[in-house]
Write an enzyme that holds these catalytic residues in place. Structure first.
Site, PDB file in Angstrom:
ATOM      1  N   GLY A  77      61.945  53.370 -27.470  1.00  0.00           N
ATOM      2  CA  GLY A  77      62.692  54.092 -28.497  1.00  0.00           C
ATOM      3  C   GLY A  77      64.081  53.563 -28.803  1.00  0.00           C
ATOM      4  N   ASN A  98      64.815  51.705 -31.348  1.00  0.00           N
ATOM      5  CA  ASN A  98      64.991  51.911 -32.792  1.00  0.00           C
ATOM      6  C   ASN A  98      65.276  53.386 -33.096  1.00  0.00           C
ATOM      7  OD1 ASN A  98      64.608  49.508 -34.698  1.00  0.00           O
ATOM      8  ND2 ASN A  98      63.022  49.178 -33.159  1.00  0.00           N
ATOM      9  N   LEU A 148      52.295  53.072 -31.755  1.00  0.00           N
ATOM     10  CA  LEU A 148      51.210  52.097 -31.618  1.00  0.00           C
ATOM     11  C   LEU A 148      49.856  52.618 -32.073  1.00  0.00           C
ATOM     12  CD1 LEU A 148      52.258  50.467 -28.222  1.00  0.00           C
ATOM     13  CD2 LEU A 148      52.607  49.607 -30.549  1.00  0.00           C
ATOM     14  N   LEU A 194      47.306  54.263 -35.232  1.00  0.00           N
ATOM     15  CA  LEU A 194      47.170  54.381 -36.681  1.00  0.00           C
ATOM     16  C   LEU A 194      47.357  55.856 -37.038  1.00  0.00           C
ATOM     17  CD1 LEU A 194      46.496  52.353 -38.934  1.00  0.00           C
ATOM     18  CD2 LEU A 194      44.106  53.041 -38.752  1.00  0.00           C
ATOM     19  N   ASN A 220      57.593  52.270 -41.822  1.00  0.00           N
ATOM     20  CA  ASN A 220      57.446  51.638 -40.503  1.00  0.00           C
ATOM     21  C   ASN A 220      58.407  50.456 -40.424  1.00  0.00           C
ATOM     22  OD1 ASN A 220      56.221  50.979 -37.947  1.00  0.00           O
ATOM     23  ND2 ASN A 220      55.036  49.385 -38.974  1.00  0.00           N
ATOM     24  N   HIS A 236      58.624  46.573 -38.715  1.00  0.00           N
ATOM     25  CA  HIS A 236      57.792  45.534 -38.100  1.00  0.00           C
ATOM     26  C   HIS A 236      58.684  44.342 -37.755  1.00  0.00           C
ATOM     27  CE1 HIS A 236      54.047  43.498 -37.177  1.00  0.00           C
ATOM     28  NE2 HIS A 236      54.538  42.424 -37.752  1.00  0.00           N
ATOM     29  N   ASP A 281      50.372  47.581 -41.470  1.00  0.00           N
ATOM     30  CA  ASP A 281      51.355  46.590 -41.939  1.00  0.00           C
ATOM     31  C   ASP A 281      51.135  46.092 -43.365  1.00  0.00           C
ATOM     32  OD1 ASP A 281      52.477  46.762 -39.410  1.00  0.00           O
ATOM     33  OD2 ASP A 281      51.301  45.087 -38.633  1.00  0.00           O
ATOM     34  N   GLU A 324      66.696  44.642 -36.115  1.00  0.00           N
ATOM     35  CA  GLU A 324      65.976  45.896 -36.400  1.00  0.00           C
ATOM     36  C   GLU A 324      66.930  47.087 -36.332  1.00  0.00           C
ATOM     37  OE1 GLU A 324      62.188  46.628 -34.434  1.00  0.00           O
ATOM     38  OE2 GLU A 324      62.119  44.539 -33.814  1.00  0.00           O
TER      39      GLU A 324
HETATM   40  C1  GRF Z   1      60.020  47.278 -32.403  1.00  0.00           C
HETATM   41  O1  GRF Z   1      60.039  45.894 -32.227  1.00  0.00           O
HETATM   42  C2  GRF Z   1      59.401  47.643 -33.715  1.00  0.00           C
HETATM   43  O2  GRF Z   1      59.637  46.695 -34.721  1.00  0.00           O
HETATM   44  C3  GRF Z   1      57.942  47.689 -33.399  1.00  0.00           C
HETATM   45  O3  GRF Z   1      57.885  48.233 -32.100  1.00  0.00           O
HETATM   46  C4  GRF Z   1      59.088  47.962 -31.399  1.00  0.00           C
HETATM   47  C5  GRF Z   1      59.626  49.254 -30.880  1.00  0.00           C
HETATM   48  O4  GRF Z   1      60.695  49.066 -30.013  1.00  0.00           O
HETATM   49  N1  GRF Z   1      57.207  48.417 -34.401  1.00  0.00           N
HETATM   50  P1  GRF Z   1      61.588  50.315 -29.561  1.00  0.00           P
HETATM   51  O5  GRF Z   1      60.651  51.312 -28.873  1.00  0.00           O
HETATM   52  O6  GRF Z   1      62.213  50.887 -30.775  1.00  0.00           O
HETATM   53  O7  GRF Z   1      62.590  49.751 -28.608  1.00  0.00           O
END
Ligand code: GRF
Length: 237
Positions: free
Chosen positions: A12, A14, A90, A92, A107, A109, A150, A179
């Site tokens: 988490g 992000n 992770l 769908l 999302n 990516h 995606d 990100e």
């Molecule tokens: C990130 O690299 C994001 O782009 C991908 O999954 C990862 C999640 O990382 N979809 P975090 O849990 O936010 O550290």
């Protein structure tokens, strides 16, 4: 004010960047109001709790998609959620949920879609594939979510260089840093558009103002670095 649910399966980081941006008094466009995970042990749940944000674990494995969809929609309704942001989720998302939130579900990516996306292309596998393909540039894509992995329309993208000697891990770290910068602003732009009642799926990530490319141009390679990258200096000496 858009009430946002973040879906996360992992650590988490992000989610943390979104909490720092939206829930620490910054702006009135959006707030993270719910964090959903398919895993009770996800680090994202602890980050949510620390920020005083409601959490919900909704198991997905071995369950009918429609059962998961009904439970998810009920949780989203209970918390008055208008926008969903997937951040390392992770699974769908069931079609029913995607359709209900069309134009309001996004999302992030860790590559420049449409390259290096699709089923099985997540986490360190993405960065390994980028390096194995010999790419000099990777990047980050924030995109709308549709019923396939995606494939939704991009909202924002940013390039990240692949350096000589990079391992999947060193590239992942460089990409993750971007990100954390890009996602809050892309989500803010989407929510601001929704607040203005703009059609949610008319966005075009291509910039109208060339000045907005200044950052990219600032980091554009010089003649010298292009010559070094292509090994031309060796021939000259
Ligand atoms: C990130 O690299 C994001 O782009 C991908 O999954 C990862 C999640 O990382 N979809 P975090 O849990 O936010 O550290």
């Amino acid at each position: 004010m858009q009430r946002v649910a973040v879906f996360a399966s992992g650590s988490g980081t992000n989610l943390q960047s979104l909490l720092d941006h939206f829930n620490r008094g910054a702006g009135d466009v959006a707030r993270i109001a719910l964090v959903v995970s398919d895993r009770a042990g996800a680090g994202a749940l602890g980050r949510a709790a620390a920020a005083g944000v409601a959490t919900r674990v909704i198991a997905v494995r071995d369950r009918e998609a429609e059962v998961v969809a009904a439970e998810t929609l009920a949780a989203l309704a209970e918390h008055g959620i208008g926008v969903i942001a997937l951040a390392g989720y992770l699974r769908l998302v069931p079609d029913t949920v995607v359709q209900r939130y069309a134009g309001r579900i996004v999302n992030i990516h860790p590559a420049l879609l449409p390259a290096f996306g699709g089923p099985g292309m997540y986490g360190i596998r993405v960065h390994r594939a980028v390096i194995d393909a010999g790419c000099a540039v990777s990047g980050v894509t924030v995109h709308h979510v549709d019923e396939r992995y995606d494939e939704g329309r991009p909202i924002a993208q940013w390039p990240v260089p692949v350096l000589r000697g990079d391992t999947p891990e060193t590239l992942a770290a460089r990409v993750l840093h971007v990100e954390h910068r890009l996602y809050p602003f892309a989500l803010e732009a989407l929510c601001a558009g929704l607040e203005r009642a703009a059609p949610p799926d008319r966005g075009d990530p291509r910039l109208e103002d060339p000045a907005a490319f200044a950052l990219i141009e600032d980091t554009a390679p010089s003649d010298g670095s292009l010559r070094r990258m292509l090994g031309l200096d060796r021939e000259a000496t």
